[in-house]
Design a protein around this motif. Structure first.
Motif, PDB file in Angstrom:
ATOM      1  N   LEU A  23      49.864  55.160 -52.852  1.00 43.88           N
ATOM      2  CA  LEU A  23      50.273  53.805 -52.504  1.00 43.88           C
ATOM      3  C   LEU A  23      50.208  52.933 -53.745  1.00 43.88           C
ATOM      4  CD1 LEU A  23      50.859  51.685 -50.176  1.00 43.88           C
ATOM      5  CD2 LEU A  23      48.397  51.186 -50.292  1.00 43.88           C
ATOM      6  N   LEU A  24      51.293  52.196 -53.999  1.00 46.79           N
ATOM      7  CA  LEU A  24      51.297  51.174 -55.039  1.00 46.79           C
ATOM      8  C   LEU A  24      51.540  49.837 -54.347  1.00 46.79           C
ATOM      9  CD1 LEU A  24      53.396  52.857 -57.874  1.00 46.79           C
ATOM     10  CD2 LEU A  24      50.903  52.814 -57.603  1.00 46.79           C
ATOM     11  N   ILE A  25      50.719  48.846 -54.649  1.00 46.76           N
ATOM     12  CA  ILE A  25      50.802  47.551 -53.981  1.00 46.76           C
ATOM     13  C   ILE A  25      51.443  46.542 -54.923  1.00 46.76           C
ATOM     14  CG2 ILE A  25      49.488  45.714 -52.866  1.00 46.76           C
ATOM     15  CD1 ILE A  25      47.355  47.818 -52.193  1.00 46.76           C
ATOM     16  N   ALA A  26      52.628  46.078 -54.573  1.00 46.95           N
ATOM     17  CA  ALA A  26      53.389  45.191 -55.449  1.00 46.95           C
ATOM     18  C   ALA A  26      52.644  43.905 -55.772  1.00 46.95           C
ATOM     19  CB  ALA A  26      54.747  44.870 -54.813  1.00 46.95           C
ATOM     20  N   GLU A  27      51.837  43.447 -54.845  1.00 44.00           N
ATOM     21  CA  GLU A  27      51.126  42.183 -55.025  1.00 44.00           C
ATOM     22  C   GLU A  27      50.180  42.205 -56.222  1.00 44.00           C
ATOM     23  OE1 GLU A  27      50.062  38.264 -54.259  1.00 44.00           O
ATOM     24  OE2 GLU A  27      51.639  39.429 -53.272  1.00 44.00           O
ATOM     25  N   CYS A  28      49.675  43.377 -56.586  1.00 45.93           N
ATOM     26  CA  CYS A  28      48.694  43.429 -57.672  1.00 45.93           C
ATOM     27  C   CYS A  28      49.184  44.209 -58.888  1.00 45.93           C
ATOM     28  CB  CYS A  28      47.360  43.991 -57.178  1.00 45.93           C
ATOM     29  SG  CYS A  28      47.419  45.661 -56.535  1.00 45.93           S
ATOM     30  N   LEU A  29      50.496  44.473 -58.951  1.00 50.81           N
ATOM     31  CA  LEU A  29      51.072  45.205 -60.082  1.00 50.81           C
ATOM     32  C   LEU A  29      52.340  44.523 -60.564  1.00 50.81           C
ATOM     33  CD1 LEU A  29      50.804  48.811 -58.576  1.00 50.81           C
ATOM     34  CD2 LEU A  29      49.366  47.913 -60.430  1.00 50.81           C
ATOM     35  N   SER A  30      52.583  44.582 -61.859  1.00 44.24           N
ATOM     36  CA  SER A  30      53.856  44.092 -62.402  1.00 44.24           C
ATOM     37  C   SER A  30      54.923  45.153 -62.165  1.00 44.24           C
ATOM     38  CB  SER A  30      53.713  43.830 -63.904  1.00 44.24           C
ATOM     39  OG  SER A  30      53.536  45.060 -64.604  1.00 44.24           O
ATOM     40  N   ALA A  31      56.192  44.777 -62.365  1.00 47.72           N
ATOM     41  CA  ALA A  31      57.284  45.732 -62.212  1.00 47.72           C
ATOM     42  C   ALA A  31      57.113  46.893 -63.190  1.00 47.72           C
ATOM     43  CB  ALA A  31      58.625  45.033 -62.434  1.00 47.72           C
ATOM     44  N   ARG A  83      42.457  67.147 -45.951  1.00 50.00           N
ATOM     45  CA  ARG A  83      43.393  68.118 -46.528  1.00 50.00           C
ATOM     46  C   ARG A  83      43.439  69.426 -45.750  1.00 50.00           C
ATOM     47  NH1 ARG A  83      47.617  67.037 -48.488  1.00 50.00           N
ATOM     48  NH2 ARG A  83      48.057  68.225 -46.610  1.00 50.00           N
ATOM     49  N   ASP A  84      42.534  69.613 -44.803  1.00 50.22           N
ATOM     50  CA  ASP A  84      42.585  70.797 -43.947  1.00 50.22           C
ATOM     51  C   ASP A  84      43.853  70.815 -43.100  1.00 50.22           C
ATOM     52  OD1 ASP A  84      40.133  71.550 -44.929  1.00 50.22           O
ATOM     53  OD2 ASP A  84      38.998  70.814 -43.203  1.00 50.22           O
ATOM     54  N   ASN A  85      44.506  69.666 -42.945  1.00 48.90           N
ATOM     55  CA  ASN A  85      45.706  69.549 -42.109  1.00 48.90           C
ATOM     56  C   ASN A  85      46.973  69.763 -42.927  1.00 48.90           C
ATOM     57  OD1 ASN A  85      44.402  68.403 -39.538  1.00 48.90           O
ATOM     58  ND2 ASN A  85      43.643  67.029 -41.118  1.00 48.90           N
ATOM     59  N   GLU A  86      47.961  70.373 -42.305  1.00 46.65           N
ATOM     60  CA  GLU A  86      49.245  70.609 -42.972  1.00 46.65           C
ATOM     61  C   GLU A  86      50.204  69.457 -42.700  1.00 46.65           C
ATOM     62  OE1 GLU A  86      50.385  72.903 -45.202  1.00 46.65           O
ATOM     63  OE2 GLU A  86      48.247  73.369 -45.335  1.00 46.65           O
ATOM     64  N   LEU A  87      49.774  68.267 -43.073  1.00 51.88           N
ATOM     65  CA  LEU A  87      50.616  67.077 -42.995  1.00 51.88           C
ATOM     66  C   LEU A  87      50.541  66.379 -44.349  1.00 51.88           C
ATOM     67  CD1 LEU A  87      49.869  65.242 -39.603  1.00 51.88           C
ATOM     68  CD2 LEU A  87      51.942  66.459 -40.242  1.00 51.88           C
ATOM     69  N   PRO A  88      51.606  65.675 -44.750  1.00 52.30           N
ATOM     70  CA  PRO A  88      51.518  64.893 -45.983  1.00 52.30           C
ATOM     71  C   PRO A  88      50.459  63.807 -45.853  1.00 52.30           C
ATOM     72  CG  PRO A  88      53.546  64.410 -44.800  1.00 52.30           C
ATOM     73  CD  PRO A  88      52.929  65.583 -44.127  1.00 52.30           C
ATOM     74  N   ILE A  89      49.675  63.621 -46.925  1.00 53.78           N
ATOM     75  CA  ILE A  89      48.587  62.646 -46.909  1.00 53.78           C
ATOM     76  C   ILE A  89      48.822  61.581 -47.966  1.00 53.78           C
ATOM     77  CG2 ILE A  89      46.114  62.277 -47.185  1.00 53.78           C
ATOM     78  CD1 ILE A  89      45.626  65.116 -46.305  1.00 53.78           C
ATOM     79  N   LEU A  90      48.734  60.332 -47.528  1.00 50.79           N
ATOM     80  CA  LEU A  90      48.806  59.176 -48.413  1.00 50.79           C
ATOM     81  C   LEU A  90      47.395  58.794 -48.842  1.00 50.79           C
ATOM     82  CD1 LEU A  90      50.279  56.541 -49.541  1.00 50.79           C
ATOM     83  CD2 LEU A  90      49.733  55.536 -47.309  1.00 50.79           C
ATOM     84  N   ARG A  91      47.183  58.704 -50.157  1.00 50.87           N
ATOM     85  CA  ARG A  91      45.920  58.126 -50.620  1.00 50.87           C
ATOM     86  C   ARG A  91      46.056  56.612 -50.551  1.00 50.87           C
ATOM     87  NH1 ARG A  91      42.736  57.934 -56.503  1.00 50.87           N
ATOM     88  NH2 ARG A  91      40.920  56.877 -55.630  1.00 50.87           N
ATOM     89  N   LYS A  92      45.313  55.988 -49.661  1.00 52.71           N
ATOM     90  CA  LYS A  92      45.382  54.541 -49.469  1.00 52.71           C
ATOM     91  C   LYS A  92      44.274  53.897 -50.307  1.00 52.71           C
ATOM     92  CE  LYS A  92      46.999  50.996 -46.874  1.00 52.71           C
ATOM     93  NZ  LYS A  92      46.573  50.887 -45.461  1.00 52.71           N
ATOM     94  N   ASP A  93      44.677  53.238 -51.365  1.00 54.90           N
ATOM     95  CA  ASP A  93      43.718  52.617 -52.259  1.00 54.90           C
ATOM     96  C   ASP A  93      44.468  51.595 -53.102  1.00 54.90           C
ATOM     97  OD1 ASP A  93      41.396  52.079 -53.872  1.00 54.90           O
ATOM     98  OD2 ASP A  93      40.735  54.155 -53.562  1.00 54.90           O
ATOM     99  N   PHE A  94      43.758  50.948 -53.978  1.00 52.73           N
ATOM    100  CA  PHE A  94      44.341  49.943 -54.857  1.00 52.73           C
ATOM    101  C   PHE A  94      44.529  50.602 -56.230  1.00 52.73           C
ATOM    102  CE2 PHE A  94      42.291  48.000 -51.352  1.00 52.73           C
ATOM    103  CZ  PHE A  94      43.102  46.927 -51.012  1.00 52.73           C
ATOM    104  N   VAL A  95      45.671  51.244 -56.400  1.00 50.74           N
ATOM    105  CA  VAL A  95      45.937  52.026 -57.609  1.00 50.74           C
ATOM    106  C   VAL A  95      46.417  51.092 -58.714  1.00 50.74           C
ATOM    107  CG1 VAL A  95      47.334  53.865 -58.622  1.00 50.74           C
ATOM    108  CG2 VAL A  95      46.429  54.114 -56.291  1.00 50.74           C
ATOM    109  N   ILE A  96      45.659  51.058 -59.797  1.00 49.24           N
ATOM    110  CA  ILE A  96      45.973  50.160 -60.908  1.00 49.24           C
ATOM    111  C   ILE A  96      45.979  50.882 -62.247  1.00 49.24           C
ATOM    112  CG2 ILE A  96      45.108  48.060 -59.792  1.00 49.24           C
ATOM    113  CD1 ILE A  96      42.462  48.534 -61.337  1.00 49.24           C
TER     114      ILE A  96
END
Length: 264
Positions: free
Chosen positions: A137-145, A107-120
């Motif tokens: 990040l939302l992963i369609a493979e492990c989440l319903s619509a 977060r020290d950087n002034e760029l947008p940051i993606l949290r890469k994880d398995f958000v459920i």
């Protein structure tokens, strides 16, 4: 159980444990929770950037340890210095050797940051904001619509953007109005095999007005050019840089070749 099933099962356990330690109210009181997130969509349109979302990743289930020596602050600072459009930071500990502390360090950087994880779970969305993420990040493979829509709506209510990752045409109906960007993962998360043709095959079936990001298996400037011609705006790359002794220098050299390569 395939590897994705194992990851999600472990993630449910981890989230339950973290809820016992830190409440949502406590997360909402954290210093970073009130900051205004940066826009990855806007960064991908910046002509001075490479279009690459550069990832910090120590390990993966398919490759094992990739780089145990690199530090988050140095690598992400180099990514930023040499033209990354955004950063991706793995926060899964058990399978990827990541941590929420890595997100804070980046977060020290002034760029947008993606949290890469398995958000459920909703909790992880609030957690992402509290630790400085701009995008989840939302992963369609492990989440319903319905789950995609609920989690995306929550993220948008917190002014965060949402990258929905998919890898098959069957998942197109999971795109919610609250989703900001769509990613096509060339890696099948159930087998971890990579097929670069996956992105191109699905590109024309994505909503025309939604930024498209190609993920996994990208290691050549010619591939970036091909994907850009196929309509992709962003390219999530991590392993190619992280497997080098100096990931920041590897990114610098790749970015330089992008500028030199005709048609890119």
């Amino acid at each position: 159980m395939n590897i994705l099933d194992k990851i999600v099962a472990r993630k449910r356990q981890e989230v339950a444990e973290r809820k016992e330690v830190t409440t949502v109210a406590a997360l909402e009181r954290s210093p970073r929770f009130g900051r205004q997130p940066l826009s990855l969509k806007a960064a991908l349109k910046d002509a001075d950037k490479t279009g690459i979302i550069a990832e910090f990743k120590r390990k993966s289930p398919s490759k094992g340890m990739i780089n145990a020596e690199a530090t988050v602050r140095r690598v992400t600072a180099d990514y930023c210095r040499y033209g990354a459009a955004g950063l991706s930071v793995l926060t899964d500990e058990h399978f990827f050797s990541g941590a929420l502390a890595d997100l804070e360090a980046a977060r020290d950087n002034e760029l947008p940051i993606l949290r890469k994880d398995f958000v459920i779970d909703d909790y992880q969305v609030v957690e992402a904001k509290a630790f400085g993420a701009d995008v989840i990040l939302l992963i369609a493979e492990c989440l319903s619509a319905a789950e995609v829509n609920r989690l995306a709506q929550l993220a948008r209510s917190l002014d965060m953007e949402v990258l929905l990752e998919m890898h098959s045409e069957a998942q197109l109906d999971k795109i919610s109005p609250a989703v900001s960007l769509v990613g096509i993962n060339n890696r099948d998360l159930t087998t971890f095999t990579v097929d670069l043709a996956r992105s191109v095959a699905l590109a024309g079936k994505l909503p025309a007005d939604m930024p498209r990001i190609a993920e996994s298996g990208i290691d050549d400037v010619a591939v970036v050019r091909h994907l850009r011609q196929a309509g992709f705006n962003g390219f999530l790359m991590g392993e190619y840089f992280m497997k080098q002794p100096d990931p920041g220098a590897a990114f610098r050299d790749f970015a330089a070749r992008l500028k030199e390569e005709p048609g890119i």
